[in-house]
Design an enzyme around this catalytic site. Structure first.
Site, PDB file in Angstrom:
ATOM      1  CG  ASP A 272      58.694  18.690 -19.148  1.00  0.00           C
ATOM      2  OD1 ASP A 272      59.024  17.930 -18.162  1.00  0.00           O
ATOM      3  OD2 ASP A 272      57.772  18.452 -20.067  1.00  0.00           O
TER       4      ASP A 272
ATOM      5  CG  ASP B 236      58.398  12.520 -20.559  1.00  0.00           C
ATOM      6  OD1 ASP B 236      58.558  11.779 -21.586  1.00  0.00           O
ATOM      7  OD2 ASP B 236      58.654  12.389 -19.320  1.00  0.00           O
TER       8      ASP B 236
END
Length: 806
Positions: A168, A170
């Site tokens: 991932d 953010d």
């Protein structure tokens, strides 16, 4: 080979009357394969009655070929009865199965596959339903082709001794903001934040307006430039370099593709780590959660995931949740609007610098007030305002046993929603509630509108500049006070808002190396003995997690939002994955009590009753801040609690023996009423109650005990006669009352008791005794001067008693 059967719509049973093709014949699509007859009932056409009698008639039906090809076999005979649709009548060998499709065409033969489904329900598009490409949803393949591809990839990875890591973006490996303050700080070398933003990267995207403003009749507004500022998580370059030797890396983000490509260009400019293996929200088709089958539809046994959000993955077994990276204070996740709200849950450690933690708490309180003022919820609980006062807000907040509203300074979400799940307040949540589901255009528009509004607000409000301004004011006002009492180091640190001492990737790299070592150790055993189970990360990762923190029994107090089911809290799910037993009451087995440190809160509040009871009754228990728990979860080991223990004056820990007994009796009484008598006589006397922790429904028991004990405090006062009578009734009779009613009536029917000065002097030194007595005197004056509060309390308690009686 394609089997051909009769449609489900055929009125079975039917009898074959003719067959038009034999084995070896070529057949075109929609060619007539056979005819059949069946019996039906209709109104008698010769009847003149108002309700004519039904007569039996014979009807004829046909079966057309859904595909073209060569008839490989005919598995039916004339006059044979077909009883159901599952019987295969023909086998047709197609020249092309169209298992790889792109843009409405078969990628193998070029035939169009976009035709509508015919009456048989057959469609060529149904043969290739799996989108295997990261960057293009137009390329789809069949399950069989996907299986072949993944088997080839598995063999290739095994030869290279690699696994797969889905990453991932953010708050996992980067933190981003659109606050223009960052760009200004980068241009000002004299700014105290300059050393921390000097390496911040920036880029801009042209973003379309989600829709024209209301009443707009002119041309659609053109795209606007939006500048993003990106801070890489410390050690990211080393992490990617080392981990790429052990894992094939993929990006999976809920952000747009343009954003994902821009971030990838920053963290992997040459493409050596991720290549084109980037999946964004634009391709995934999932707007509110992630699904590993979008990347690996058949086999996930070699896949590990790292993400700061567990809920969007439905807590997949091979997920490694990381502590969110929160460099830009008060910003949170700029793509938060695409994700489910966190309801004010505890997501990450607090800021180590108290001044920053308190400023962030103020910012979050303002954000909460701003968001909740837009909802239709009625005011309920009191919440702390930025000016330090309390007032009504438009959502329910978690309350401690003392009635104090805990600070949300450790929640990383910039605008958490209600702590109690209720009617969704955002358009996105409402659409999902009404069955909007995924791939919903209305949902997408709403999400884009919300995100666009959030970006504009952050650009306009400039939260970083505001927090730095507030920090300057605090530092200046306290220059002659606590902040300058040290050697000047703390005062110097408080000059700048931003600070970065994150070490999450170092610990994460160690964990990923363990997965890799264990997988290939088991694969070696499997290759020698094929009867063993092939290694699978969905089994390996949970097993390694469970081994890390076994033996810890943690009591949460004042941590979880009011009304939340313990089993649904992210922090609880995360802890249990690591083998931690989580309880909400004071059991003898509790090793650590996790509560918010009053010293770090925006407004110093008292400790909850549970915390004080645990401290008094469990000599070996450690009372720690949540940061200790995050340190354990991050480092995958039991970390020493010395630097995380809460240090307070003895007077703050004080709890009378009477209140301890009240708590224990109330807890036991509620467990009896809910589940029948426990296996052991009383909570204080249990010698082995770990099993009982799992047997009881502690969510319900804890909620009811909290309700009953919310009014208990260590300054209970009453006249001596009533105190003696009440103590005798409580100690002598409450244990025999199966539903706890006598105890509750005794507890709340009496006036507030006065602390026993003699027993108090035995437990504290003269200085503490004087302080406590003074505190009790002040509280007594308050009680005497505000009889209305006592009347309201008594009425509330009577209502609780009526509820119990029912």
């Amino acid at each position: 080979m394609t089997p051909v059967s009769l449609s489900l719509s055929v009125p079975f049973p039917v009898t074959v009357t003719s067959i038009n093709f034999k084995e070896g014949d070529n057949v075109e699509r929609h060619a007539l394969l056979l005819k059949f007859k069946y019996w039906d009932y209709q109104d008698d056409p010769n009847s003149k009655d108002e309700n004519p009698q039904k007569i039996r008639v014979e009807r004829i039906g046909t079966l057309e070929s859904p595909v073209e090809g060569r008839v490989a076999s005919v598995d039916i005979h004339v006059n044979e009865e077909v009883a159901h649709s599952g019987m295969e009548l023909f086998q047709i060998d197609e020249p092309c199965a169209h298992t790889v499709q792109y843009g409405g065409l078969c990628a193998l033969c070029g035939k169009s596959v976009e035709d509508e489904k015919d009456y048989t329900g057959f469609s060529y598009e149904d043969r290739a339903t799996i989108a295997m490409s990261h960057d293009n949803t137009g390329l789809r393949i069949s399950l069989e082709e996907a299986t072949k591809i993944e088997q080839t990839a598995t063999s290739r990875l095994a030869e290279a001794r690699k696994l797969i890591l889905v990453v991932d973006l953010d708050q996992t490996v980067i933190h981003a903001t659109v606050d223009p303050t960052v760009g200004e700080w980068q241009q000002d070398r004299s700014n105290p934040n300059y050393p921390f933003v000097a390496d911040v990267r920036s880029f801009f995207l042209e973003e379309e307006e989600p829709q024209a403003p209301p009443g707009w009749t002119g041309p659609r507004p053109g795209p606007t430039k939006c500048w993003y500022y990106v801070k890489l998580r410390p050690g990211l370059e080393t992490f990617l370099k080392n981990i790429s030797k052990l894992y094939e890396l993929h990006i999976y983000t809920m952000a747009t593709r343009n954003y994902a490509l821009a971030i990838s260009n920053i963290i992997d400019p040459t493409g050596e780590y991720f290549g084109d293996r980037i999946l964004s929200r634009d391709e995934s088709g999932l707007l509110t959660h992630k699904n590993l089958k979008r990347l690996f539809p058949v086999d996930q046994s070699m896949v590990a995931i790292i993400d700061d959000r567990g809920d969007v993955w439905q807590w997949e077994a091979n997920l490694v949740k990381v502590v969110p990276y929160d460099f830009f204070v008060g910003i949170g996740d700029i793509n938060l609007s695409f994700l489910p709200k966190k309801n004010g849950q505890l997501l990450g450690p607090s800021k180590k610098r108290k001044a920053i933690a308190r400023l962030e708490a103020v910012a979050e309180a303002e954000a909460e007030a701003g968001q909740d003022n837009e909802t239709d919820l009625e005011p309920t609980e009191k919440t702390i305002k930025p000016d330090g006062t309390t007032g009504s807000d438009t959502y329910e907040t978690a309350e401690t046993q003392d009635g104090n509203s805990p600070s949300d300074s450790e929640s990383r979400s910039p605008s958490p929603s209600s702590g109690v799940e209720s009617v969704p307040s955002s358009p996105v949540d409402r659409i999902l509630l009404l069955g909007g589901g995924e791939n919903n255009q209305d949902l997408l528009v709403e999400q884009l509108k919300i995100r666009s509004k959030m970006v504009e607000q952050q650009q306009h409000d400039r939260p970083l500049a505001k927090l730095q301004h507030d920090l300057d004011k605090v530092t200046h006002s306290d220059h002659e006070g606590a902040l300058s009492d040290s050697d000047g180091k703390e005062d110097e640190e408080n000059d700048h808002l931003l600070y970065d001492d994150d070490k999450e990737l170092v610990y994460l790299e160690t964990a990923l190396e363990k997965f890799h070592t264990e997988y290939y150790r088991l694969l070696g055993l499997f290759n020698k003995n094929q009867t063993l189970e092939r290694p699978d990360l969905t089994h390996i990762i949970p097993r390694l997690k469970k081994q890390c923190l076994q033996g810890l029994v943690v009591l949460f107090s004042g941590i979880l939002p009011l009304g939340m089911n313990v089993d649904d809290a992210d922090i609880v799910i995360w802890c249990r994955q690591f083998g931690i037993k989580v309880v909400t009451e004071v059991y003898p087995e509790v090793t650590h009590v996790v509560c918010r440190d009053p010293n770090a809160l925006l407004m110093k509040t008292g400790l909850t009753l549970k915390v004080r009871v645990a401290k008094r009754t469990l000599p070996e228990v450690k009372v720690v801040s949540p940061d200790w728990l995050f340190a354990c979860l991050s480092q995958w080991k039991i970390v020493s609690s010395d630097e995380y223990e809460i240090s307070l004056p003895d007077s703050d820990w004080y709890v009378s023996e009477t209140d301890v007994k009240k708590y224990q009796n109330a807890f036991d009484a509620q467990l009896k009423r809910l589940n029948g008598p426990p296996k052991t006589a009383s909570m204080s006397g249990r010698s082995n109650s770990l099993g009982s922790i799992e047997e009881y429904d502690l969510n319900e028991a804890s909620d009811e005990v909290d309700d009953f004990l919310a009014g208990i405090s260590d300054d209970d006062d009453s006249n001596d006669d009533e105190d003696d009578d009440d103590d005798e009734d409580m100690d002598g009779n409450s244990a025999t009352n199966s539903n706890g009613m006598l105890f509750v009536k005794t507890l709340y029917g009496a006036k507030k008791r006065k602390a026993d000065d003699d027993s108090l002097s035995e437990e504290a030194d003269d200085e503490d005794t004087s302080r406590i007595a003074s505190s009790h005197t002040k509280k007594a004056k308050i009680d005497d001067g505000d009889g209305k509060d006592l009347d309201d309390l008594e009425q509330e308690l009577l209502d609780e008693l009526d509820h119990l009686s029912d």
